[in-house]
Design an enzyme around this catalytic site. Structure first.
Site, PDB file in Angstrom:
ATOM      1  N   ASP A 100      25.816   2.575 -34.774  1.00  0.00           N
ATOM      2  CA  ASP A 100      25.158   1.502 -35.536  1.00  0.00           C
ATOM      3  C   ASP A 100      23.939   2.081 -36.254  1.00  0.00           C
ATOM      4  O   ASP A 100      23.947   3.251 -36.645  1.00  0.00           O
ATOM      5  CB  ASP A 100      24.769   0.361 -34.582  1.00  0.00           C
ATOM      6  CG  ASP A 100      24.875  -1.001 -35.227  1.00  0.00           C
ATOM      7  OD1 ASP A 100      24.016  -1.321 -36.069  1.00  0.00           O
ATOM      8  OD2 ASP A 100      25.801  -1.762 -34.892  1.00  0.00           O
ATOM      9  N   SER A 133      30.151  -8.881 -35.895  1.00  0.00           N
ATOM     10  CA  SER A 133      29.360  -7.777 -35.333  1.00  0.00           C
ATOM     11  C   SER A 133      28.904  -8.074 -33.919  1.00  0.00           C
ATOM     12  O   SER A 133      28.707  -7.149 -33.118  1.00  0.00           O
ATOM     13  CB  SER A 133      28.105  -7.537 -36.189  1.00  0.00           C
ATOM     14  OG  SER A 133      28.390  -6.783 -37.330  1.00  0.00           O
ATOM     15  N   HIS A 186      19.829  -4.206 -36.389  1.00  0.00           N
ATOM     16  CA  HIS A 186      21.226  -4.521 -36.059  1.00  0.00           C
ATOM     17  C   HIS A 186      21.681  -3.766 -34.821  1.00  0.00           C
ATOM     18  O   HIS A 186      22.308  -4.331 -33.919  1.00  0.00           O
ATOM     19  CB  HIS A 186      22.110  -4.190 -37.255  1.00  0.00           C
ATOM     20  CG  HIS A 186      23.505  -4.723 -37.183  1.00  0.00           C
ATOM     21  ND1 HIS A 186      24.516  -4.056 -36.528  1.00  0.00           N
ATOM     22  CD2 HIS A 186      24.068  -5.855 -37.693  1.00  0.00           C
ATOM     23  CE1 HIS A 186      25.642  -4.756 -36.641  1.00  0.00           C
ATOM     24  NE2 HIS A 186      25.399  -5.850 -37.335  1.00  0.00           N
TER      25      HIS A 186
END
Length: 425
Positions: free
Chosen positions: A164, A374, A204
């Site tokens: 990520d 996600s 994220h």
């Protein structure tokens, strides 16, 4: 049949008041509306892309973007001036001369190489789903959960790699995200440009890793940075990241990212790497995408070719199919991806980037509420680790996946089998 519970209800008690939950529900509705608009409105998509592209032009050394238009379908983003070539020795990147004002020149560059007998394709940009945060970015949440682990990862737990944006260098005091991280795997948060505001993909990776730790607190988690703080990577770079994670001993790899392609075929470097990992017994859990249709999203859609790929679609908090989620016969399973609460980072949002006249500021130990496949995928990843830790008869991630399926239910419409893990909002 509705999705059933994977774990005990009291694992995930909700500390929010009714007023706090209602506020977050309103924000989740905005997130959902943004995802639907990004999936269907070409003007909105291109405006979001223009913001992202313009911010990156001052960093010429980083991946630059070109959008290639498709008839009646969303644009596809590729890396400007780069193609992927392959031969008997494998895939590699090659720089090419292109006109940055003419996206089709990327296609012509790949075609010219193929005409010379070289296997070649554009180097696809693989972003965080839905042009990153969009107008429905994360919102502050009062749903902080106490860390359920000992602080010492269980030695028998399968090693998980989260590919990520990395995680922030800031240290939390609540027990989450305390795993060791190499300097190269730190989420820079503010690069495009360095203006004191959070970038498009900032936080994220912290959010995804926090989901794994909520479901499996004693998991051994590696966080590998394969995307910059705008949430951008390429086919070739992600393939390298997969190999790096497998070489480090990861048996389960989580990828909460994805792209569509020009001809609905898999990005070549990614396909080659996933095939190698299959031979090594590595399971790859992938977000199915937020496109609200059945168009294949890669790497998730590699599930039709490789049995070590798990494509995860999203449900709404009631356990019904999320209307904004990608779906299709290539989807393996689904879990709640709407209004998921997890760990976030310190910083202030870029209101211009996310069309927010009142951008939020996050302090230490922050938690946020976010929507997307996600955030469905890492719940499946965490559940597999937890099952393997609790049941010594489950020797491989594939066996744990079958055990998790037995706890789930079935859904129609291309959402695979379904299971409830974390609650949504």
């Amino acid at each position: 049949m509705p999705a059933s519970k994977a774990f005990a209800e009291n694992d995930y008690s909700d500390p929010r008041t009714d007023e706090q939950r209602e506020r977050e529900r309103r924000q989740v509705r905005r997130q959902v509306a943004s995802l639907k608009r990004l999936a269907r409105d070409s003007y909105y998509q291109r405006r979001a892309f223009a913001k992202l592209d313009g911010r990156r032009r001052s960093r010429a050394e980083r991946v630059q973007l070109q959008a290639i238009q498709r008839a009646r379908r969303p644009d596809v983003i590729v890396a400007e001036g780069s193609v992927v070539t392959w031969d008997a020795e494998g895939c590699r990147c090659r720089d090419v001369e292109v006109d940055p004002e003419a996206p089709a020149s990327m296609l012509r560059a790949a075609e010219a190489l193929r005409a010379d007998g070289v296997g070649a394709a554009v180097n696809y940009v693989i972003p965080l789903a839905g042009y990153i945060k969009g107008a429905g970015g994360p919102e502050p949440s009062a749903g902080a959960r106490p860390f359920g682990g000992t602080g010492t990862p269980a030695p028998q737990a399968a090693l998980v790699a989260v590919l990520d944006t990395g995680i922030s260098a800031d240290t939390r005091s609540d027990g989450y995200l305390a795993m060791p991280v190499d300097a190269g795997d730190i989420d820079a948060l503010d690069e495009f440009p360095p203006d004191g505001l959070l970038d498009a993909g900032a936080g994220h990776g912290a959010f995804v890793a926090g989901i794994v730790q909520q479901v499996a607190p004693d998991a051994r988690v590696l966080v590998h940075k394969v995307m910059d703080s705008d949430g951008i990577t390429t086919d070739a770079a992600l393939a390298d990241g997969l190999r790096r994670a497998a070489a480090a001993g990861a048996k389960i790899i989580n990828m909460s990212l994805g792209t569509e392609t020009l001809d609905d075929s898999a990005p070549p470097a990614l396909r080659a790497a996933v095939g190698e990992l299959r031979e090594q017994g590595v399971l790859v859990v992938c977000a199915a995408g937020n496109s609200a249709d059945c168009e294949p999203v890669w790497p998730a859609a590699l599930s039709t070719e490789f049995d070590n790929v798990v494509a995860v679609a999203a449900l709404d908090p009631a356990g019904d199919p999320a209307s904004w989620s990608s779906h299709g016969d290539w989807v393996t399973c689904s879990t709640i991806g709407e209004g998921v609460v997890s760990t976030y980072v310190e910083g202030t949002e870029d209101g211009m980037l996310i069309d927010d006249p009142d951008p939020d500021t996050y302090g230490p130990d922050s938690w946020a509420c976010w929507t997307g496949t996600s955030f469905a995928a890492p719940q499946i990843t965490g559940a597999l680790v937890r099952l393997m830790s609790e049941d010594s008869t489950l020797d491989t991630p594939a066996e744990a996946l079958r055990a998790l399926q037995q706890r789930g239910g079935t859904l129609d419409g291309g959402y695979g089998w379904s299971v409830r893990i974390l609650p949504g909002t």
